[in-house]
Design an enzyme around this catalytic site. Sequence first.
Site, PDB file in Angstrom:
ATOM      1  N   SER A 147       0.816  -1.218   0.000  1.00 28.67           N
ATOM      2  CA  SER A 147       0.000   0.000   0.000  1.00 28.67           C
ATOM      3  C   SER A 147       0.855   1.276   0.000  1.00 28.67           C
ATOM      4  O   SER A 147       1.615   1.502  -0.935  1.00 28.67           O
ATOM      5  CB  SER A 147      -0.966  -0.037   1.191  1.00 28.67           C
ATOM      6  OG  SER A 147      -1.982   0.913   1.051  1.00 28.67           O
ATOM      7  N   ASP A 152      -5.842  -3.949  -2.027  1.00 33.82           N
ATOM      8  CA  ASP A 152      -4.759  -3.587  -1.122  1.00 33.82           C
ATOM      9  C   ASP A 152      -4.035  -4.818  -0.568  1.00 33.82           C
ATOM     10  O   ASP A 152      -4.656  -5.748  -0.059  1.00 33.82           O
ATOM     11  CB  ASP A 152      -5.354  -2.786   0.038  1.00 33.82           C
ATOM     12  CG  ASP A 152      -4.315  -2.012   0.812  1.00 33.82           C
ATOM     13  OD1 ASP A 152      -3.292  -2.595   1.185  1.00 33.82           O
ATOM     14  OD2 ASP A 152      -4.539  -0.809   1.051  1.00 33.82           O
TER      15      ASP A 152
END
Length: 515
Positions: free
Chosen positions: A37, A219
């Site tokens: 991320s 993610d």
Amino acid sequence: MSLSGGGYRAAAFHLGALRLLDAVGLLPDVVGLSTVSGGTLTGLAWVTSQLEGKSFREFHAGYSGYLQRTNVIAEALTGLTSNRDHGSHAWASLIRSASDIYARPDFLGDRRLGAVLDSDRVQLKEAIFNTTEFHTGLDFRFRRSDRPGALLGNNGYRVPRSVGQHVRLADIAAASSCFPGGFEPLVFPQQFHWPQDYPLDTAKQELGPKFEGGLPLMDGGIYDNQGIDSLMLAYGASEPPPTLIISDVSTQSPRMYDVPENPTKRGWVTLDGVSWMAYGLFALTLASAAILAWRGFETASQGAWSPSDYFLYLIPGLMSAAAATALVWARARLNDVMALLKRQMDLDVWPSFKKLTVLEFAQMLVLRVTSMLAMTSQVFMKRVRGLVFSQLYQDRRFKDRRVSNLITALTVDRPHLFAKHPWLKPGPHLVALGTQACQMPTTLWFTQARQFTAVESAGAATLCFVLLRHLIDHHTGQFEAPGQPLNALYERLRQEWSVLNPQRPQPEDQQSVAA
């Protein structure tokens, strides 16, 4: 190094950690990198600077400027529906728009993974950028490795190197930072940007039937927000493995979720009442449209039509007809939802729901949405983090070879350690700096320049502190005296720490200075 997720808080904190490693001469020794991320943004930026032959100082200056001036969400929203041809069937996608922000020349540009895979300028033997695929719920890795046959993707969904080399770095950044609730999934390979000489159809043909319907990626933090698991697998056969620095911006909240307060009154309008009002409104709008059409027709047939009659009959009539049509459409969609619920649950929910007031129903929705967001962003991630850290700390191969660079480290009081090494105790300004960094929300923007400065500085100061602690706790007899293997590193860290954490002279020191 593993660089955790956490939006711009993570990106800036990890940048500060890299700056500290550069200052003490350790940065060239980083052989493995795993990112998630916000950590992927910093990791890809650093790798790209190596491709360009930039010094760390040049990289730091350029990337710092990018983070401070770029609001990814605001700019992605601006470009949400741009670059779509008229009549295009491409749906609006916030994550694809964010990918285009990452692909600007001042960040990743149009660079492809092949440049990272093939470059001899990149110092890393392992560079792993993590996402989560939503078919099997496993980690999906975009990876550079010096090991022959290293896997791209995962065991269930393997990506041939011939395909992977054409993947755009900006799309990897978008997929890795595509957190649920904020973005929709980024579908591989259909929603990735492919070069003209290697179009999507070619990629799909090489990937095979498993990827025909597309693989939804989100993610990497959903699977492992610290990126530890990838490095443990990559160095699973190494004896001994390299030292693992875990740069982690997870914050500990005493209360993950509070139930929103109910409205003071339930109200008296029920969903059944709203339904009957909609029927009444439909009848009125339909009647209004019919009357306006008839009167307009009469006026026109009498030859008395004037320009003002457009506003008296035609436009109000069209608006009434449009309102009636919208009510019919809304009712049809509501019936579709009810039919779907009935098929899934074998239950007709309307007889129960229609007795609820509008405020009660709205509060039920609020409670479900907010608790689900808390569950995915707090509860699940805390549990996964605990499992991954537990696995690492139970692995004997990494004993004395793990350094946890936690964003909270400067704010924790350690009486026994500080009593023995008072010079190591962070001063009030560093405690305040760490606290401010912890309070930075998980966003993809900075509202003020001082936010970036605080978090980036906290990353450097925290890593200096935890590396000194690591030497003291785990390498006694290897750093204290000149000639010992870790003495030079220890002295460099002590020098940096004296600048970051200047000590006030003790009373006896003041007397000696006066003398």
